[in-house]
Design a protein around this motif. Structure first.
Motif, mmCIF file in Angstrom:
data_model
loop_
_atom_site.group_PDB
_atom_site.id
_atom_site.type_symbol
_atom_site.label_atom_id
_atom_site.label_comp_id
_atom_site.label_asym_id
_atom_site.label_seq_id
_atom_site.Cartn_x
_atom_site.Cartn_y
_atom_site.Cartn_z
ATOM 1 N N ASP A 156 48.768 37.233 43.336
ATOM 2 C CA ASP A 156 49.805 38.146 43.555
ATOM 3 C C ASP A 156 49.138 39.241 43.675
ATOM 4 O OD1 ASP A 156 52.187 36.363 43.866
ATOM 5 O OD2 ASP A 156 52.819 36.659 41.352
ATOM 6 N N VAL A 157 48.605 39.029 42.927
ATOM 7 C CA VAL A 157 47.272 40.603 42.731
ATOM 8 C C VAL A 157 46.906 40.721 43.916
ATOM 9 C CG1 VAL A 157 45.317 41.610 41.940
ATOM 10 C CG2 VAL A 157 47.588 40.592 40.440
ATOM 11 N N LEU A 158 46.393 39.453 44.183
ATOM 12 C CA LEU A 158 45.020 39.017 45.973
ATOM 13 C C LEU A 158 46.057 39.896 47.164
ATOM 14 C CD1 LEU A 158 42.989 36.081 45.882
ATOM 15 C CD2 LEU A 158 42.742 38.897 45.362
ATOM 16 N N ASP A 159 47.198 39.616 47.248
ATOM 17 C CA ASP A 159 48.165 39.586 47.701
ATOM 18 C C ASP A 159 48.646 41.352 47.936
ATOM 19 O OD1 ASP A 159 48.196 36.773 49.069
ATOM 20 O OD2 ASP A 159 50.764 36.832 47.862
ATOM 21 N N VAL A 175 36.211 37.731 45.383
ATOM 22 C CA VAL A 175 37.569 37.686 44.506
ATOM 23 C C VAL A 175 37.075 36.547 42.829
ATOM 24 C CG1 VAL A 175 39.140 35.514 44.240
ATOM 25 C CG2 VAL A 175 38.738 36.698 46.636
ATOM 26 N N LEU A 176 36.043 36.126 42.834
ATOM 27 C CA LEU A 176 35.393 35.660 41.234
ATOM 28 C C LEU A 176 35.659 37.126 40.293
ATOM 29 C CD1 LEU A 176 32.412 33.252 42.095
ATOM 30 C CD2 LEU A 176 35.861 33.114 40.795
ATOM 31 N N SER A 177 34.903 38.680 40.969
ATOM 32 C CA SER A 177 34.397 39.845 39.941
ATOM 33 C C SER A 177 35.982 40.433 39.782
ATOM 34 C CB SER A 177 33.990 40.010 40.923
ATOM 35 O OG SER A 177 32.968 39.499 41.407
ATOM 36 N N MET A 178 37.019 39.972 41.084
ATOM 37 C CA MET A 178 38.437 40.790 40.718
ATOM 38 C C MET A 178 38.836 39.689 39.664
ATOM 39 S SD MET A 178 39.877 41.366 43.617
ATOM 40 C CE MET A 178 41.555 41.856 43.186
ATOM 41 N N PHE A 179 38.766 38.384 39.763
ATOM 42 C CA PHE A 179 39.184 37.788 38.406
ATOM 43 C C PHE A 179 38.907 37.940 37.184
ATOM 44 C CE2 PHE A 179 39.503 34.001 35.868
ATOM 45 C CZ PHE A 179 40.954 33.338 36.150
ATOM 46 N N CYS A 180 37.819 37.559 37.247
ATOM 47 C CA CYS A 180 36.905 38.308 35.500
ATOM 48 C C CYS A 180 37.441 39.773 35.194
ATOM 49 C CB CYS A 180 35.358 38.120 36.065
ATOM 50 S SG CYS A 180 34.300 36.680 36.085
ATOM 51 N N SER A 181 37.215 40.515 36.366
ATOM 52 C CA SER A 181 37.746 41.809 35.882
ATOM 53 C C SER A 181 38.783 41.669 35.279
ATOM 54 C CB SER A 181 37.901 42.605 36.708
ATOM 55 O OG SER A 181 35.745 43.376 37.011
ATOM 56 N N LEU A 182 40.099 41.164 35.779
ATOM 57 C CA LEU A 182 41.300 40.868 35.418
ATOM 58 C C LEU A 182 41.160 40.575 33.817
ATOM 59 C CD1 LEU A 182 44.566 41.333 36.397
ATOM 60 C CD2 LEU A 182 44.678 39.042 37.263
#
Length: 235
Positions: A156-159, A175-182
């Motif tokens: 949902d965050v990606l969308d 995408v992996l960096s975004m997930f880690c930041s989240l």
């Protein structure tokens, strides 16, 4: 202070069946073993994707910390991980082919090729196994369960940011960096029984509560109360 939580919990008697512990303070995921594993997985797959787009091979310096991670060692049993570690060391393997992990389903999944579209499902599957693993400690299971929740809403965050990111949502590193930041910005609530046993609390949670015995951690002068005043533009 949240950084004192793990040393305090690790110091509790592990074999005392009469000791009941309630942890009411939120714990930052970035200090947990579970987040350490997320970061290791991120670096593993980014390095692998940069080295080769067509085949799944992994640099040994990225593989070894994952095999030695407490959650993975307990999930796969230490015999399995030690056997693979010994093979890598004895044969002096630098680039490790994914085939070496084929004897264990969990490691086979961890060291499989990854693309940007299934990062959330990949993380959710691994940390759901850790959350349900009885051999892992309670804090690690709670943190893993929180990461599963984050993975569930990551798509949902990606969308939401897809218009701003454009084609970068197809980039595994992004995408992996975004997930880690989240994950890095989240706290996990560690719950227990508030009416009995040892209560481990943050300082704000102790207001208006009367205890007979109190042990205060990490409240030296300059730490609490804080010395530094807020910055201001008014001279």
């Amino acid at each position: 202070c949240s950084s004192d939580l793990l040393p305090v919990v690790a110091s509790l008697p592990p074999d005392d069946p009469n000791l009941k512990v309630n942890i009411t303070m939120g714990y930052p995921l970035k200090f947990s073993q579970a987040y350490g594993l997320v970061d290791l997985l991120k670096r593993l797959h980014i390095e692998s994707s940069l080295y080769s787009k067509s085949s799944a091979t992994f640099y040994h310096r990225m593989v070894m910390p994952i095999l030695q991670h407490p959650c993975i060692a307990r999930l796969c049993t230490t015999d399995v991980t030690y056997k693979i570690i010994n093979e890598i060391v004895s044969k002096n393997i630098v680039r490790i082919d994914a085939q070496i992990f084929s004897s264990n389903e969990i490691l086979k999944y961890i060291f499989a090729p990854l693309n940007a579209s299934n990062v959330a499902e990949y993380m959710k599957h691994i940390f759901k196994l850790i959350a349900n693993c009885e051999d892992c400690d309670e804090i690690s299971r709670e943190c893993a369960a929180k990461i599963v929740q984050i993975a569930n809403r990551f798509d949902d965050v990606l969308d939401k940011y897809k218009e701003n990111l454009g084609n970068q949502t197809d980039d595994l590193k992004v995408v992996l960096s975004m997930f880690c930041s989240l994950v890095n910005g989240q706290n996990v609530d560690l719950l227990g029984e508030p009416l009995g046993g040892l209560q481990i609390m943050g300082i704000l949670e102790t207001r208006t509560i009367d205890f007979d015995n109190i042990i205060v951690m990490d409240l030296n002068e300059g730490v609490f109360p804080k010395k530094n005043a807020a910055m201001t533009f008014i001279p």
